[in-house]
Design a protein around this motif. Structure first.
Motif, PDB file in Angstrom:
ATOM      1  N   ASN A  82      -1.675 -11.843   4.211  1.00 13.34           N
ATOM      2  CA  ASN A  82      -2.615 -12.908   4.548  1.00 13.34           C
ATOM      3  C   ASN A  82      -4.042 -12.461   4.275  1.00 13.34           C
ATOM      4  OD1 ASN A  82      -0.536 -14.626   5.871  1.00 13.34           O
ATOM      5  ND2 ASN A  82      -0.432 -12.861   7.237  1.00 13.34           N
ATOM      6  N   LEU A  83      -4.832 -13.319   3.648  1.00 12.85           N
ATOM      7  CA  LEU A  83      -6.231 -13.014   3.397  1.00 12.85           C
ATOM      8  C   LEU A  83      -6.957 -12.946   4.735  1.00 12.85           C
ATOM      9  CD1 LEU A  83      -8.447 -12.621   1.242  1.00 12.85           C
ATOM     10  CD2 LEU A  83      -8.823 -15.094   1.351  1.00 12.85           C
ATOM     11  N   VAL A  84      -7.569 -11.805   5.012  1.00 12.81           N
ATOM     12  CA  VAL A  84      -8.302 -11.605   6.260  1.00 12.81           C
ATOM     13  C   VAL A  84      -9.791 -11.812   6.034  1.00 12.81           C
ATOM     14  CG1 VAL A  84      -8.851  -9.958   8.097  1.00 12.81           C
ATOM     15  CG2 VAL A  84      -6.553  -9.996   7.119  1.00 12.81           C
ATOM     16  N   SER A  85     -10.284 -11.299   4.918  1.00 17.74           N
ATOM     17  CA  SER A  85     -11.709 -11.406   4.650  1.00 17.74           C
ATOM     18  C   SER A  85     -11.946 -11.347   3.149  1.00 17.74           C
ATOM     19  CB  SER A  85     -12.451 -10.257   5.342  1.00 17.74           C
ATOM     20  OG  SER A  85     -13.829 -10.460   5.329  1.00 17.74           O
ATOM     21  N   PHE A  86     -13.039 -12.012   2.724  1.00 21.70           N
ATOM     22  CA  PHE A  86     -13.381 -12.054   1.310  1.00 21.70           C
ATOM     23  C   PHE A  86     -14.892 -12.193   1.185  1.00 21.70           C
ATOM     24  CE2 PHE A  86     -14.718 -14.361  -2.403  1.00 21.70           C
ATOM     25  CZ  PHE A  86     -14.092 -13.671  -3.415  1.00 21.70           C
ATOM     26  N   GLN A  87     -15.467 -11.509   0.202  1.00 19.45           N
ATOM     27  CA  GLN A  87     -16.870 -11.706  -0.157  1.00 19.45           C
ATOM     28  C   GLN A  87     -17.035 -11.494  -1.647  1.00 19.45           C
ATOM     29  OE1 GLN A  87     -20.088  -9.762   1.866  1.00 19.45           O
ATOM     30  NE2 GLN A  87     -19.202 -10.156   3.885  1.00 19.45           N
ATOM     31  N   LYS A  88     -18.001 -12.233  -2.202  1.00 15.88           N
ATOM     32  CA  LYS A  88     -18.361 -12.085  -3.605  1.00 15.88           C
ATOM     33  C   LYS A  88     -19.843 -11.749  -3.650  1.00 15.88           C
ATOM     34  CE  LYS A  88     -19.332 -15.656  -6.272  1.00 15.88           C
ATOM     35  NZ  LYS A  88     -20.650 -15.333  -6.814  1.00 15.88           N
ATOM     36  N   MET A  89     -20.170 -10.630  -4.270  1.00 17.37           N
ATOM     37  CA  MET A  89     -21.568 -10.259  -4.425  1.00 17.37           C
ATOM     38  C   MET A  89     -22.254 -11.232  -5.365  1.00 17.37           C
ATOM     39  SD  MET A  89     -21.051  -6.104  -4.789  1.00 17.37           S
ATOM     40  CE  MET A  89     -22.804  -5.715  -4.929  1.00 17.37           C
ATOM     41  N   ASP A  90     -23.537 -11.477  -5.127  1.00 10.66           N
ATOM     42  CA  ASP A  90     -24.315 -12.325  -6.025  1.00 10.66           C
ATOM     43  C   ASP A  90     -24.227 -11.759  -7.436  1.00 10.66           C
ATOM     44  OD1 ASP A  90     -25.091 -13.917  -3.907  1.00 10.66           O
ATOM     45  OD2 ASP A  90     -27.024 -12.914  -3.642  1.00 10.66           O
ATOM     46  N   GLY A  91     -24.059 -12.646  -8.397  1.00  4.40           N
ATOM     47  CA  GLY A  91     -23.993 -12.217  -9.787  1.00  4.40           C
ATOM     48  C   GLY A  91     -22.594 -11.900 -10.277  1.00  4.40           C
ATOM     49  N   THR A  92     -21.605 -11.950  -9.403  1.00  6.90           N
ATOM     50  CA  THR A  92     -20.225 -11.669  -9.810  1.00  6.90           C
ATOM     51  C   THR A  92     -19.653 -12.896 -10.514  1.00  6.90           C
ATOM     52  OG1 THR A  92     -19.937 -10.269  -7.864  1.00  6.90           O
ATOM     53  CG2 THR A  92     -17.933 -10.974  -8.992  1.00  6.90           C
ATOM     54  N   GLN A  93     -18.937 -12.657 -11.595  1.00  6.81           N
ATOM     55  CA  GLN A  93     -18.328 -13.769 -12.329  1.00  6.81           C
ATOM     56  C   GLN A  93     -17.333 -14.510 -11.430  1.00  6.81           C
ATOM     57  OE1 GLN A  93     -16.610 -11.671 -15.601  1.00  6.81           O
ATOM     58  NE2 GLN A  93     -15.037 -10.719 -14.370  1.00  6.81           N
ATOM     59  N   LEU A  94     -17.266 -15.824 -11.596  1.00  7.14           N
ATOM     60  CA  LEU A  94     -16.413 -16.650 -10.739  1.00  7.14           C
ATOM     61  C   LEU A  94     -14.933 -16.316 -10.888  1.00  7.14           C
ATOM     62  CD1 LEU A  94     -18.197 -20.099 -11.033  1.00  7.14           C
ATOM     63  CD2 LEU A  94     -18.336 -18.413  -9.185  1.00  7.14           C
ATOM     64  N   GLY A  95     -14.505 -15.918 -12.073  1.00  7.68           N
ATOM     65  CA  GLY A  95     -13.101 -15.569 -12.282  1.00  7.68           C
ATOM     66  C   GLY A  95     -12.635 -14.412 -11.423  1.00  7.68           C
ATOM     67  N   SER A  96     -13.570 -13.600 -10.942  1.00  4.31           N
ATOM     68  CA  SER A  96     -13.213 -12.436 -10.126  1.00  4.31           C
ATOM     69  C   SER A  96     -12.739 -12.815  -8.729  1.00  4.31           C
ATOM     70  CB  SER A  96     -14.404 -11.477 -10.023  1.00  4.31           C
ATOM     71  OG  SER A  96     -14.632 -10.878 -11.272  1.00  4.31           O
ATOM     72  N   ILE A  97     -13.026 -14.032  -8.300  1.00  2.37           N
ATOM     73  CA  ILE A  97     -12.598 -14.453  -6.968  1.00  2.37           C
ATOM     74  C   ILE A  97     -11.079 -14.390  -6.855  1.00  2.37           C
ATOM     75  CG2 ILE A  97     -12.488 -16.404  -5.361  1.00  2.37           C
ATOM     76  CD1 ILE A  97     -15.274 -17.246  -6.501  1.00  2.37           C
ATOM     77  N   GLU A  98     -10.399 -15.139  -7.702  1.00  2.00           N
ATOM     78  CA  GLU A  98      -8.927 -15.165  -7.651  1.00  2.00           C
ATOM     79  C   GLU A  98      -8.332 -13.811  -8.025  1.00  2.00           C
ATOM     80  OE1 GLU A  98      -5.180 -16.495  -6.853  1.00  2.00           O
ATOM     81  OE2 GLU A  98      -7.053 -17.535  -6.409  1.00  2.00           O
ATOM     82  N   LEU A  99      -8.960 -13.112  -8.963  1.00  2.96           N
ATOM     83  CA  LEU A  99      -8.441 -11.804  -9.373  1.00  2.96           C
ATOM     84  C   LEU A  99      -8.451 -10.807  -8.210  1.00  2.96           C
ATOM     85  CD1 LEU A  99     -10.015 -11.417 -12.925  1.00  2.96           C
ATOM     86  CD2 LEU A  99      -7.632 -11.929 -12.345  1.00  2.96           C
ATOM     87  N   ALA A 100      -9.518 -10.785  -7.430  1.00  3.28           N
ATOM     88  CA  ALA A 100      -9.594  -9.861  -6.287  1.00  3.28           C
ATOM     89  C   ALA A 100      -8.478 -10.144  -5.292  1.00  3.28           C
ATOM     90  CB  ALA A 100     -10.961  -9.971  -5.613  1.00  3.28           C
ATOM     91  N   ILE A 101      -8.245 -11.409  -5.011  1.00  8.70           N
ATOM     92  CA  ILE A 101      -7.188 -11.779  -4.061  1.00  8.70           C
ATOM     93  C   ILE A 101      -5.822 -11.388  -4.613  1.00  8.70           C
ATOM     94  CG2 ILE A 101      -6.041 -13.724  -2.907  1.00  8.70           C
ATOM     95  CD1 ILE A 101      -8.883 -15.098  -2.910  1.00  8.70           C
ATOM     96  N   ALA A 111     -16.188  -8.973  -6.463  1.00  5.72           N
ATOM     97  CA  ALA A 111     -15.573  -9.782  -5.429  1.00  5.72           C
ATOM     98  C   ALA A 111     -14.585  -8.869  -4.712  1.00  5.72           C
ATOM     99  CB  ALA A 111     -14.850 -10.976  -6.043  1.00  5.72           C
ATOM    100  N   ILE A 112     -14.517  -8.975  -3.382  1.00  7.55           N
ATOM    101  CA  ILE A 112     -13.676  -8.081  -2.590  1.00  7.55           C
ATOM    102  C   ILE A 112     -12.805  -8.904  -1.656  1.00  7.55           C
ATOM    103  CG2 ILE A 112     -13.636  -6.091  -1.031  1.00  7.55           C
ATOM    104  CD1 ILE A 112     -16.958  -6.572  -2.127  1.00  7.55           C
ATOM    105  N   ALA A 113     -11.505  -8.650  -1.688  1.00 12.87           N
ATOM    106  CA  ALA A 113     -10.559  -9.332  -0.813  1.00 12.87           C
ATOM    107  C   ALA A 113      -9.779  -8.303  -0.007  1.00 12.87           C
ATOM    108  CB  ALA A 113      -9.593 -10.179  -1.633  1.00 12.87           C
ATOM    109  N   ILE A 114      -9.549  -8.616   1.266  1.00 12.15           N
ATOM    110  CA  ILE A 114      -8.741  -7.756   2.128  1.00 12.15           C
ATOM    111  C   ILE A 114      -7.582  -8.586   2.669  1.00 12.15           C
ATOM    112  CG2 ILE A 114      -8.717  -6.225   4.140  1.00 12.15           C
ATOM    113  CD1 ILE A 114     -10.800  -5.380   2.029  1.00 12.15           C
ATOM    114  N   VAL A 115      -6.360  -8.067   2.527  1.00 12.51           N
ATOM    115  CA  VAL A 115      -5.189  -8.729   3.091  1.00 12.51           C
ATOM    116  C   VAL A 115      -4.553  -7.825   4.136  1.00 12.51           C
ATOM    117  CG1 VAL A 115      -4.729 -10.137   1.040  1.00 12.51           C
ATOM    118  CG2 VAL A 115      -3.609  -7.910   1.268  1.00 12.51           C
ATOM    119  N   ASP A 116      -3.897  -8.443   5.118  1.00 13.57           N
ATOM    120  CA  ASP A 116      -3.202  -7.673   6.149  1.00 13.57           C
ATOM    121  C   ASP A 116      -1.793  -7.328   5.670  1.00 13.57           C
ATOM    122  OD1 ASP A 116      -1.649 -10.001   6.516  1.00 13.57           O
ATOM    123  OD2 ASP A 116      -2.673 -10.558   8.374  1.00 13.57           O
ATOM    124  N   ALA A 117      -1.011  -6.714   6.539  1.00 13.30           N
ATOM    125  CA  ALA A 117       0.331  -6.259   6.162  1.00 13.30           C
ATOM    126  C   ALA A 117       1.255  -7.407   5.777  1.00 13.30           C
ATOM    127  CB  ALA A 117       0.945  -5.447   7.307  1.00 13.30           C
TER     128      ALA A 117
END
Length: 166
Positions: free
Chosen positions: A64-83, A55-61
């Motif tokens: 603020n979350l600007v963009s997020f994606q989770k690759m297929d097969g990534t564990q759901l817990g990784s969503i919040e962890l990436a952010i 899971a990949i999260a990008i924040v600005d300066a």
């Protein structure tokens, strides 16, 4: 600490501390939807090449979350962890792997920092010593996430620097 890990930590500190030069200012690189999507595509490419789902999260300066994606097969817990890793890297202006290594070395004060996630995978985006955003990545082991995050940001900044000097 292994020689590879200490070399990686030193390299991370140097990159984070010095930032990437070559841009006239941090205003030459804005963390917006376009740049965020480029970073995410780079992260997915590197993760797929090493057989990882992330899971990949990008924040600005501003954090603020600007963009997020989770690759297929990534564990759901990784969503919040990436952010949280992205926000931690931004808030403390350093790779989260450095915080994880400090904690593992006995610096337990790291665990008391507010809103901090001392786990590898968060990486600040620095231009001429100015923090312009951060990337958070989760899905693998801490060292794997840390390596993918650092490689993604470094590759992106090098490509951006090359384009800005053309």
């Amino acid at each position: 600490m292994s020689k590879r890990r200490s070399t990686g930590a030193i390299l991370s500190l140097l990159i984070a501390a010095t930032g990437l030069t070559g841009f006239a200012s941090a205003k030459d690189l804005t963390v917006n939807l376009t740049t965020s999507n480029i970073l995410i595509e780079q992260a997915k490419k590197l993760a797929a090449a090493s057989h990882n789902c992330v899971a990949i999260a990008i924040v600005d300066a501003g954090g603020n979350l600007v963009s997020f994606q989770k690759m297929d097969g990534t564990q759901l817990g990784s969503i919040e962890l990436a952010i949280r890793k992205a926000k931690t890297a931004l808030s403390f202006a350093r790779p989260t792997a450095d915080m994880e290594h400090a904690l593992n070395s006995g610096n337990y004060m790291i665990s008391t920092l507010p809103n901090a996630l001392p786990a590898g995978g968060g990486y600040p985006i620095m231009v001429n010593n100015e923090l312009v955003g951060a990337l958070g990545l989760s899905g693998g082991e801490g060292d794997t996430d840390a390596h993918l995050a650092q490689s993604t940001v470094t590759t992106f900044l090098q490509a951006s620097k090359a384009k800005s000097t053309e």
